[in-house]
Design a protein around this motif. Structure first.
Motif, PDB file in Angstrom:
ATOM      1  N   ALA A  46       9.879   8.790   2.768  1.00  0.00           N
ATOM      2  CA  ALA A  46       9.252   7.376   2.773  1.00  0.00           C
ATOM      3  C   ALA A  46       9.604   7.006   3.690  1.00  0.00           C
ATOM      4  O   ALA A  46       8.966   6.033   4.398  1.00  0.00           O
ATOM      5  N   ALA A  47      10.864   8.131   4.565  1.00  0.00           N
ATOM      6  CA  ALA A  47      11.040   7.420   5.922  1.00  0.00           C
ATOM      7  C   ALA A  47       9.689   8.307   6.558  1.00  0.00           C
ATOM      8  O   ALA A  47       9.229   7.220   8.003  1.00  0.00           O
ATOM      9  N   GLY A  48       9.116   9.125   6.586  1.00  0.00           N
ATOM     10  CA  GLY A  48       7.677   9.242   7.236  1.00  0.00           C
ATOM     11  C   GLY A  48       6.628   9.297   6.696  1.00  0.00           C
ATOM     12  O   GLY A  48       6.344   7.972   8.194  1.00  0.00           O
ATOM     13  N   VAL A 101       4.327   5.992  -2.171  1.00  0.00           N
ATOM     14  CA  VAL A 101       4.950   7.641  -1.846  1.00  0.00           C
ATOM     15  C   VAL A 101       5.465   7.433  -3.545  1.00  0.00           C
ATOM     16  O   VAL A 101       6.139   8.619  -4.066  1.00  0.00           O
ATOM     17  N   PHE A 102       6.674   6.201  -4.054  1.00  0.00           N
ATOM     18  CA  PHE A 102       6.487   6.503  -4.895  1.00  0.00           C
ATOM     19  C   PHE A 102       6.139   7.433  -6.484  1.00  0.00           C
ATOM     20  O   PHE A 102       6.778   7.966  -6.748  1.00  0.00           O
ATOM     21  N   ALA A 103       4.513   7.484  -6.190  1.00  0.00           N
ATOM     22  CA  ALA A 103       3.476   7.803  -7.249  1.00  0.00           C
ATOM     23  C   ALA A 103       4.309   9.549  -6.789  1.00  0.00           C
ATOM     24  O   ALA A 103       4.189  10.148  -7.314  1.00  0.00           O
ATOM     25  N   ILE A 132       0.746  -1.077  -0.647  1.00  0.00           N
ATOM     26  CA  ILE A 132       0.078   0.512  -0.341  1.00  0.00           C
ATOM     27  C   ILE A 132       0.362   1.395   0.272  1.00  0.00           C
ATOM     28  O   ILE A 132       0.386   1.982  -0.746  1.00  0.00           O
ATOM     29  N   VAL A 133       2.055   1.423   0.628  1.00  0.00           N
ATOM     30  CA  VAL A 133       2.487   1.772   1.011  1.00  0.00           C
ATOM     31  C   VAL A 133       4.083   2.686  -0.222  1.00  0.00           C
ATOM     32  O   VAL A 133       3.536   3.751   0.058  1.00  0.00           O
ATOM     33  N   LEU A 134       3.951   1.587  -0.437  1.00  0.00           N
ATOM     34  CA  LEU A 134       5.516   1.765  -1.384  1.00  0.00           C
ATOM     35  C   LEU A 134       4.987   2.415  -2.798  1.00  0.00           C
ATOM     36  O   LEU A 134       5.501   4.136  -2.741  1.00  0.00           O
ATOM     37  N   GLY A 193      13.466   3.383  -0.243  1.00  0.00           N
ATOM     38  CA  GLY A 193      13.834   3.772   1.218  1.00  0.00           C
ATOM     39  C   GLY A 193      12.570   3.572   1.787  1.00  0.00           C
ATOM     40  O   GLY A 193      12.147   2.754   2.759  1.00  0.00           O
ATOM     41  N   SER A 194      11.369   3.302   0.972  1.00  0.00           N
ATOM     42  CA  SER A 194      10.164   2.455   1.937  1.00  0.00           C
ATOM     43  C   SER A 194      10.568   1.354   2.047  1.00  0.00           C
ATOM     44  O   SER A 194      10.041   0.588   2.871  1.00  0.00           O
TER      45      SER A 194
END
Length: 723
Positions: free
Chosen positions: A130-132, A10-12, A5-7, A30-31
């Motif tokens: 990515a970290a946040g 974030v990439f988008a 879900i997250v990667l 980073g994700s």
């Protein structure tokens, strides 16, 4: 699911909103680092702190890596230093060990993609994004549930041991038998979970370090509780012994409550009073008993009190470790391991503890040191070759090296084959996908979450090769979204990672290729030798002939040796080739080394009972020959394990010295002076601890013979082995 879900999200954001290829690349990897490579366990506050620390460390490493990326030699040297520091830091902190791969990725990525300083803001944008998002997802999206932990198992073991102590006081044979089985199951389960933990839980905060000591203490406690003493020929302080057992049971139950997160305060004052009352009662009653016919009868009379003292002392130590594990202040104790540890001075002690662990493992006999050197060398060589060769995606070379580098050449070889197979399969799956989809970004975006899901899930749930295959598909998709290059990116990846695998295999062959098996034997020998030295130093100090500084150094050396042995055993179990031997016998030998060290600690504690009373030094000298014989045997056992020679038979007891000791003590008891009797009791109890070590010899000898080499034979008579 969390990564899937997250990667992509974030990439988008980095690719479509920021429209920055550097940010997009760092956001995606980073994700992966925050969501897949780093998985911190423990309470929410500790996990949040660990993820924040990883994010901050990654920020520094991204900047440092970019600064070094313009020069191949500088990048390689920096990679060696940073890689060693990150890998070796895991020895002092379980969280540092768990986050090592993610931190290394944060340095590898900027170091292997040369860029000017002007690229730093873009790279930091991607990493911070990515970290946040990763921290929020880890803490809020399906937050980790509290699973069965070492604390829970320790609590169950404390409760089971308390039940056994109560049953023995009550005296019901059926209940004692049932409680003994339950206690053995609980303590064995605790030991198995502790050994299965991939990293020694010696964190900077201290509580987990206390859990490490608690495991050994409960095992030591069971060795006495699980072997009920027979009925003594003469009554001696039975009520005082029963009260000490009840006090021990009470502190164990309170310790279990603490470990389970419930309210509980071990009444250590009651336990100390019960121990002191027992000592007074023995010193007062022993001279008034009817004439004891012989020296063996004297030992039989004192055996229940010796056992009760050992149980009570171990229960008190267990309670102190439980308080430390819960972050509470610990009442002062004579034992240096737990004295004066309060919240006010814990930060200073934590730093000292971390420094001590680092110094202990800065040794070629340490599995942490070897793995750190091997990993740093492999990464540095990979960075240098990748930069000098001018490869299109040079960081894949380093990632390939990192992904398959193992602790021995055999393990690395198998992981190379598995990873190459997975990468090839991923290319075979990804290339047709790219050919079919072409430049249709919408389809690539829709497939990306599925690829990330498989890449994160497959390594643990299916196999290492399956994880490599899924990760290769993700690489196809991400790079074709950033800069469409078709299926050829898969071939480039195979070429690059193959170079990395070759580097990893070469480093594995050059740096300690035999892995942990040989190192385990060496550390077993060192642990037995240093623990036997500690026994000698403690016994000499007990009888007034030892130097306190010598005893302290011996204690530190024994602790360091046993810690290194623990780490080597974990590595040994993790290696693929570790099942070629009798693992249970090896585990028994590892536990035996800790048992010898624990006897030395008990002898040190005994010395405080008769401290400043040197009237029986002449009696104590009769222990010298026995102590030296014990030390020689355990050193010989270590040599047997290293050189695969015959296991030595149990040593011949010093019958004359034992007789003279008992005669001397018998005369002191007849004198009737309480302080003299206390000193005499100390010597007798010390002699009984040494008896336990002698009985342990045949047990360890059998397991040494069974552990690995069928040519190792056990010497000695059947009677010696039965003893």
């Amino acid at each position: 699911m969390r990564a899937a879900i997250v990667l992509p999200a974030v990439f988008a954001i980095a690719d479509k909103v920021l429209q920055d290829p550097q940010a997009a690349l760092f956001a995606s990897f980073g994700s992966f680092a925050m969501l897949v490579f780093a998985d911190f366990a423990g309470p929410p506050r500790s996990r949040f702190t660990a993820y924040l620390a990883l994010a901050g460390t990654g920020t520094v490493l991204v900047v440092l890596g970019t600064l070094c990326s313009q020069n191949a030699l500088l990048a390689a040297v920096a990679m060696a230093v940073v890689g060693f520091v990150i890998l070796f830091s895991g020895v002092v902190n379980g969280y540092l060990a768990a986050g090592a791969t993610a931190a290394i990725l944060a340095f590898v990525l900027p170091t292997t993609i040369p860029a000017p300083l002007s690229a730093i803001p873009s790279r930091l944008e991607g990493w911070v994004l990515a970290a946040g998002a990763g921290i929020c997802a880890q803490m809020l999206l399906w937050p980790a549930q509290q699973r069965a932990t070492l604390r829970n198992d320790a609590a169950r073991a404390c409760t089971a041991l308390a039940d056994l102590a109560d049953a023995q006081v009550a005296g019901y044979a059926t209940s004692v038998a049932a409680c003994t089985r339950t206690a053995h199951e609980a303590v064995d389960g605790l030991r198995q979970r502790f050994v299965a933990t991939p990293h020694r839980p010696a964190w900077l905060t201290g509580p987990e370090a206390a859990l490490t000591s608690l495991v050994d203490e409960l095992d030591w406690l069971l060795s006495f509780l699980g072997s009920p003493a027979g009925s003594p020929p003469l009554p001696l302080c039975r009520e005082e012994n029963a009260e000490a057992m009840r006090a021990s049971s009470a502190v164990l139950r309170a310790s279990a409550a603490r470990l389970d997160g419930r309210a509980g305060q071990p009444d250590l004052g009651r336990l100390d009073d019960a121990l002191e009352a027992t000592t007074h009662a023995v010193a007062r009653q022993l001279p008034t008993l009817p004439a004891i016919p012989d020296h063996q009868a004297l030992i039989s009379v004192l055996e229940p009190t010796f056992r009760t003292r050992a149980i009570s002392y171990a229960a008190g130590q267990s309670a102190r470790y439980a308080l430390l594990a819960d972050g509470a202040a610990v009442p002062e104790s004579g034992d240096d391991d737990t004295a004066h540890r309060t919240p006010a001075n814990r930060p200073r002690r934590s730093v000292l503890w971390a420094t001590r662990l680092a110094i202990e493992d800065a040794d070629v006999r340490s599995v942490w040191f070897r793995n750190s050197v091997r990993g740093a060398a492999g990464l540095a060589i990979a960075v240098y070759i990748a930069q000098r060769a001018g490869l299109q995606y040079s960081f894949w070379v380093v990632l390939g090296t990192l992904s398959v580098l193992r602790s021995n050449a055999l393990g690395t070889g198998w992981s190379v084959l598995s990873a190459l197979a997975g990468t090839a399969i991923g290319t075979l799956v990804g290339a047709p996908l790219i050919l079919a989809v072409g430049t249709h970004e919408a389809v690539l975006w829709s497939v990306l979450p599925v690829g990330v899901l498989l890449a994160a899930y497959a390594p643990r749930a299916i196999s290492f090769a399956a994880g490599q295959a899924a990760f290769n598909v993700v690489i196809f998709i991400i790079f074709n979204l950033i800069q469409p290059s078709g299926w050829r990116v898969g071939l480039v990846r195979i070429e690059d990672v193959a170079i990395g695998f070759a580097i990893s295999l070469g480093v594995g062959l050059l740096f300690w290729p035999r892995g942990a098996a040989t190192l385990l034997r060496e550390n077993l020998a060192a642990a037995y030798a240093r623990s036997a030295d500690y026994v000698l130093a403690s016994a000499r100090r007990l009888i007034g002939h030892g130097d306190p500084a010598w005893s302290e150094r011996a204690a530190q050396d024994a602790d360091a040796a046993v810690h290194r042995l623990d780490d080597a055993f974990r590595q040994y179990l993790a290696e693929r080739s570790a099942r070629t031997v009798n693992v249970e016998s090896v585990a028994t030998l590892v536990t035996g080394a800790a048992r010898v060290r624990r006897v030395a600690r008990s002898l040190s504690a005994l010395g405080r009972i008769a401290e400043d009373h040197s009237s029986l030094e002449r009696c104590g000298t009769n222990l010298d020959a026995e102590v030296h014989a014990l030390r020689s045997w355990y050193i010989a056992l270590g040599d047997t394990l290293v050189h695969a020679t015959e296991v030595p038979p149990p040593h011949v007891r010093d019958a004359d010295g034992r007789r003279r000791l008992l005669e001397c003590v018998h005369a002191a008891v007849a004198d009737g002076d309480e302080m003299t009797v206390r000193a005499a009791l100390t010597l007798l109890w010390a002699s009984q601890y040494l008896d336990n070590l002698w009985r342990l010899e045949s047990h360890l000898g059998r397991h040494a013979a069974e552990s690995s080499n069928p040519h190792i034979r056990v010497q000695g008579t059947a009677e010696e082995h039965d003893a």
